[in-house]
Design a protein around this motif. Structure first.
Motif, PDB file in Angstrom:
ATOM      1  N   LEU A 138      -9.317  -6.155  -9.038  1.00 34.02           N
ATOM      2  CA  LEU A 138     -10.530  -6.925  -8.692  1.00 34.02           C
ATOM      3  C   LEU A 138     -11.240  -7.365  -9.962  1.00 34.02           C
ATOM      4  CD1 LEU A 138     -11.955  -4.958  -5.649  1.00 34.02           C
ATOM      5  CD2 LEU A 138     -10.722  -7.113  -5.641  1.00 34.02           C
ATOM      6  N   HIS A 182      -9.085  -1.733  -6.522  1.00 35.36           N
ATOM      7  CA  HIS A 182     -10.056  -1.881  -7.599  1.00 35.36           C
ATOM      8  C   HIS A 182      -9.369  -2.237  -8.926  1.00 35.36           C
ATOM      9  CE1 HIS A 182     -13.421  -0.683  -5.136  1.00 35.36           C
ATOM     10  NE2 HIS A 182     -12.782   0.421  -4.784  1.00 35.36           N
ATOM     11  N   ASP A 183      -8.094  -1.884  -9.070  1.00 35.40           N
ATOM     12  CA  ASP A 183      -7.352  -2.181 -10.298  1.00 35.40           C
ATOM     13  C   ASP A 183      -7.157  -3.675 -10.519  1.00 35.40           C
ATOM     14  OD1 ASP A 183      -7.115   0.575 -10.541  1.00 35.40           O
ATOM     15  OD2 ASP A 183      -4.996   0.627  -9.980  1.00 35.40           O
ATOM     16  N   LEU A 216     -12.368  -2.538   1.575  1.00 34.53           N
ATOM     17  CA  LEU A 216     -12.756  -2.500   0.163  1.00 34.53           C
ATOM     18  C   LEU A 216     -12.795  -3.904  -0.436  1.00 34.53           C
ATOM     19  CD1 LEU A 216     -10.779   0.639  -1.035  1.00 34.53           C
ATOM     20  CD2 LEU A 216     -13.263   0.421  -0.810  1.00 34.53           C
ATOM     21  N   LEU A 217     -11.822  -4.722  -0.082  1.00 32.56           N
ATOM     22  CA  LEU A 217     -11.815  -6.104  -0.568  1.00 32.56           C
ATOM     23  C   LEU A 217     -13.035  -6.861  -0.066  1.00 32.56           C
ATOM     24  CD1 LEU A 217      -8.048  -6.920  -0.013  1.00 32.56           C
ATOM     25  CD2 LEU A 217      -9.205  -6.770  -2.232  1.00 32.56           C
ATOM     26  N   GLN A 250     -15.924  -5.577   0.960  1.00 31.06           N
ATOM     27  CA  GLN A 250     -17.121  -5.023   0.328  1.00 31.06           C
ATOM     28  C   GLN A 250     -17.293  -5.541  -1.098  1.00 31.06           C
ATOM     29  OE1 GLN A 250     -16.584  -0.799   0.620  1.00 31.06           O
ATOM     30  NE2 GLN A 250     -16.879  -0.784   2.841  1.00 31.06           N
ATOM     31  N   ALA A 251     -16.185  -5.810  -1.774  1.00 31.08           N
ATOM     32  CA  ALA A 251     -16.239  -6.320  -3.144  1.00 31.08           C
ATOM     33  C   ALA A 251     -16.557  -7.815  -3.183  1.00 31.08           C
ATOM     34  CB  ALA A 251     -14.912  -6.048  -3.852  1.00 31.08           C
ATOM     35  N   GLU A 267      -7.844   2.579  -2.644  1.00 32.62           N
ATOM     36  CA  GLU A 267      -8.705   2.365  -3.807  1.00 32.62           C
ATOM     37  C   GLU A 267      -7.984   1.682  -4.963  1.00 32.62           C
ATOM     38  OE1 GLU A 267     -10.322   5.201  -1.085  1.00 32.62           O
ATOM     39  OE2 GLU A 267      -8.399   5.269  -2.104  1.00 32.62           O
ATOM     40  N   ARG A 268      -6.685   1.601  -4.905  1.00 30.04           N
ATOM     41  CA  ARG A 268      -5.928   0.896  -5.944  1.00 30.04           C
ATOM     42  C   ARG A 268      -6.297  -0.580  -6.020  1.00 30.04           C
ATOM     43  NH1 ARG A 268      -0.323   1.205  -6.892  1.00 30.04           N
ATOM     44  NH2 ARG A 268      -1.036   0.491  -8.923  1.00 30.04           N
TER      45      ARG A 268
END
Length: 111
Positions: free
Chosen positions: A111, A108-109, A20-21, A23-24, A105-106
């Motif tokens: 980013l 995202h809090d 996720l990191l 991908q962001a 998914e946390r």
């Protein structure tokens, strides 16, 4: 964006948070905390920034956690510093804060 992940590559949650990191578009520093554990002071600072107690960040299923069932936070923190396997993972840090990325998914809090 800079991010640091305290990572265990054998952990699916840790791998998912790292994905996720990435991908962001984060520039991720990976700390394999079992090979390069944080010091007690570094861990205490991370947990404070994450608004977590040592007990909340403790992997209770580990054998080394059994004697800590009734321990105070200072004792748990000492044990985590001595036995990094006791640190719940992954912990992710950015300039916006620190989270225990369970679920992944946390991230995202912060980013």
């Amino acid at each position: 964006m800079q991010a640091t992940i305290y990572h265990n590559p054998r952990c699916s949650k840790s791998r998912a948070a790292l994905a996720l990191l990435t991908q962001a578009g984060a520039d991720v520093t990976i700390v394999e905390y079992l090979k390069t554990p944080p010091t007690r002071d570094e861990l205490a600072a991370l947990l404070t920034r994450a608004d977590l107690t040592p007990r909340e960040a403790l992997r209770t299923g580990e054998t080394e956690a059994k004697p800590l069932k009734t321990a105070d936070d200072a004792t748990i923190l000492d044990a985590m510093a001595e036995h990094p396997i006791l640190i719940e993972r992954p912990i992710v840090e950015t300039a916006k804060g620190v989270v225990l990325a369970r679920p992944p998914e946390r991230v995202h809090d912060i980013l």
